[in-house]
Design a protein around this motif. Structure first.
Motif, PDB file in Angstrom:
ATOM      1  N   SER A  53       7.521   1.921 -45.076  1.00 39.94           N
ATOM      2  CA  SER A  53       7.908   2.624 -46.295  1.00 39.94           C
ATOM      3  C   SER A  53       7.609   4.108 -46.121  1.00 39.94           C
ATOM      4  O   SER A  53       6.630   4.489 -45.485  1.00 39.94           O
ATOM      5  CB  SER A  53       7.151   2.062 -47.504  1.00 39.94           C
ATOM      6  N   PHE A  54       8.477   4.925 -46.673  1.00 38.48           N
ATOM      7  CA  PHE A  54       8.355   6.372 -46.581  1.00 38.48           C
ATOM      8  C   PHE A  54       8.569   6.969 -47.963  1.00 38.48           C
ATOM      9  O   PHE A  54       9.396   6.491 -48.736  1.00 38.48           O
ATOM     10  CB  PHE A  54       9.407   6.942 -45.623  1.00 38.48           C
ATOM     11  N   ALA A  55       7.860   8.024 -48.256  1.00 43.57           N
ATOM     12  CA  ALA A  55       8.047   8.737 -49.515  1.00 43.57           C
ATOM     13  C   ALA A  55       9.073   9.839 -49.294  1.00 43.57           C
ATOM     14  O   ALA A  55       9.059  10.515 -48.277  1.00 43.57           O
ATOM     15  CB  ALA A  55       6.734   9.328 -49.989  1.00 43.57           C
ATOM     16  N   GLY A  56      10.004   9.995 -50.227  1.00 47.28           N
ATOM     17  CA  GLY A  56      10.989  11.057 -50.094  1.00 47.28           C
ATOM     18  C   GLY A  56      12.219  10.766 -50.922  1.00 47.28           C
ATOM     19  O   GLY A  56      12.286   9.794 -51.673  1.00 47.28           O
ATOM     20  N   THR A  57      13.195  11.620 -50.776  1.00 49.13           N
ATOM     21  CA  THR A  57      14.455  11.495 -51.497  1.00 49.13           C
ATOM     22  C   THR A  57      15.580  11.387 -50.485  1.00 49.13           C
ATOM     23  O   THR A  57      15.654  12.188 -49.548  1.00 49.13           O
ATOM     24  CB  THR A  57      14.698  12.732 -52.390  1.00 49.13           C
ATOM     25  N   ALA A  58      16.450  10.433 -50.689  1.00 51.66           N
ATOM     26  CA  ALA A  58      17.595  10.258 -49.791  1.00 51.66           C
ATOM     27  C   ALA A  58      18.766  11.080 -50.316  1.00 51.66           C
ATOM     28  O   ALA A  58      19.082  11.046 -51.499  1.00 51.66           O
ATOM     29  CB  ALA A  58      17.978   8.794 -49.706  1.00 51.66           C
ATOM     30  N   ARG A  59      19.368  11.855 -49.431  1.00 53.13           N
ATOM     31  CA  ARG A  59      20.549  12.653 -49.772  1.00 53.13           C
ATOM     32  C   ARG A  59      21.595  12.495 -48.684  1.00 53.13           C
ATOM     33  O   ARG A  59      21.245  12.306 -47.520  1.00 53.13           O
ATOM     34  CB  ARG A  59      20.180  14.132 -49.863  1.00 53.13           C
ATOM     35  N   ALA A  60      22.849  12.592 -49.073  1.00 53.83           N
ATOM     36  CA  ALA A  60      23.930  12.519 -48.090  1.00 53.83           C
ATOM     37  C   ALA A  60      23.907  13.762 -47.216  1.00 53.83           C
ATOM     38  O   ALA A  60      23.590  14.860 -47.672  1.00 53.83           O
ATOM     39  CB  ALA A  60      25.272  12.397 -48.801  1.00 53.83           C
ATOM     40  N   SER A  61      24.237  13.602 -45.943  1.00 56.10           N
ATOM     41  CA  SER A  61      24.254  14.758 -45.043  1.00 56.10           C
ATOM     42  C   SER A  61      25.473  15.633 -45.293  1.00 56.10           C
ATOM     43  O   SER A  61      25.459  16.814 -45.010  1.00 56.10           O
ATOM     44  CB  SER A  61      24.228  14.301 -43.588  1.00 56.10           C
ATOM     45  N   GLU A  62      26.537  15.040 -45.815  1.00 52.44           N
ATOM     46  CA  GLU A  62      27.742  15.800 -46.142  1.00 52.44           C
ATOM     47  C   GLU A  62      28.187  15.430 -47.549  1.00 52.44           C
ATOM     48  O   GLU A  62      28.091  14.284 -47.951  1.00 52.44           O
ATOM     49  CB  GLU A  62      28.878  15.472 -45.170  1.00 52.44           C
ATOM     50  N   THR A  63      28.683  16.404 -48.290  1.00 53.31           N
ATOM     51  CA  THR A  63      29.230  16.130 -49.614  1.00 53.31           C
ATOM     52  C   THR A  63      30.632  16.718 -49.693  1.00 53.31           C
ATOM     53  O   THR A  63      30.944  17.708 -49.024  1.00 53.31           O
ATOM     54  CB  THR A  63      28.364  16.753 -50.722  1.00 53.31           C
ATOM     55  N   VAL A  64      31.468  16.083 -50.493  1.00 50.17           N
ATOM     56  CA  VAL A  64      32.847  16.537 -50.666  1.00 50.17           C
ATOM     57  C   VAL A  64      33.126  16.614 -52.157  1.00 50.17           C
ATOM     58  O   VAL A  64      32.969  15.625 -52.871  1.00 50.17           O
ATOM     59  CB  VAL A  64      33.841  15.549 -50.007  1.00 50.17           C
ATOM     60  N   PRO A  65      33.528  17.785 -52.659  1.00 48.15           N
ATOM     61  CA  PRO A  65      33.860  17.874 -54.080  1.00 48.15           C
ATOM     62  C   PRO A  65      35.192  17.166 -54.349  1.00 48.15           C
ATOM     63  O   PRO A  65      36.148  17.324 -53.606  1.00 48.15           O
ATOM     64  CB  PRO A  65      33.968  19.373 -54.344  1.00 48.15           C
ATOM     65  N   LEU A  66      35.230  16.345 -55.389  1.00 40.69           N
ATOM     66  CA  LEU A  66      36.439  15.614 -55.742  1.00 40.69           C
ATOM     67  C   LEU A  66      36.922  16.071 -57.111  1.00 40.69           C
ATOM     68  O   LEU A  66      36.138  16.409 -57.974  1.00 40.69           O
ATOM     69  CB  LEU A  66      36.156  14.112 -55.802  1.00 40.69           C
TER      70      LEU A  66
END
Length: 75
Positions: A53-66
């Motif tokens: 287990s790890f503490a942290g926040t998961a975020r996408a490495s790439e985002t695309v505005p729709l």
């Protein structure tokens, strides 16, 4: 008509049977590939922790505005 079809099928089968037969290659000692040297090691049993287990926040490495022509929620 069926007789001719049967004759042609039998001739084709015989042809392919003989086509597969060819001169036999003699693979006696000394004529094949040379043996290759390999390294060998024994596998050892190591206990591994199955859950991490790890503490942290998961975020996408790439985002695309729709953008859409119609407002609303996607399902």
């Amino acid at each position: 008509m069926r007789r001719w079809v049967a004759i042609w099928v039998i001739l084709a089968v015989v042809f392919f049977m003989f086509w597969g037969c060819g001169p036999r290659e003699d693979n006696s000692e000394g004529q094949g590939e040379q043996a290759k040297e390999v390294r060998v090691t024994e596998a050892k049993h190591v206990s591994v922790q199955k859950e991490r287990s790890f503490a942290g926040t998961a975020r996408a490495s790439e985002t695309v505005p729709l953008s859409f022509e119609i407002d609303g929620r996607l399902r």
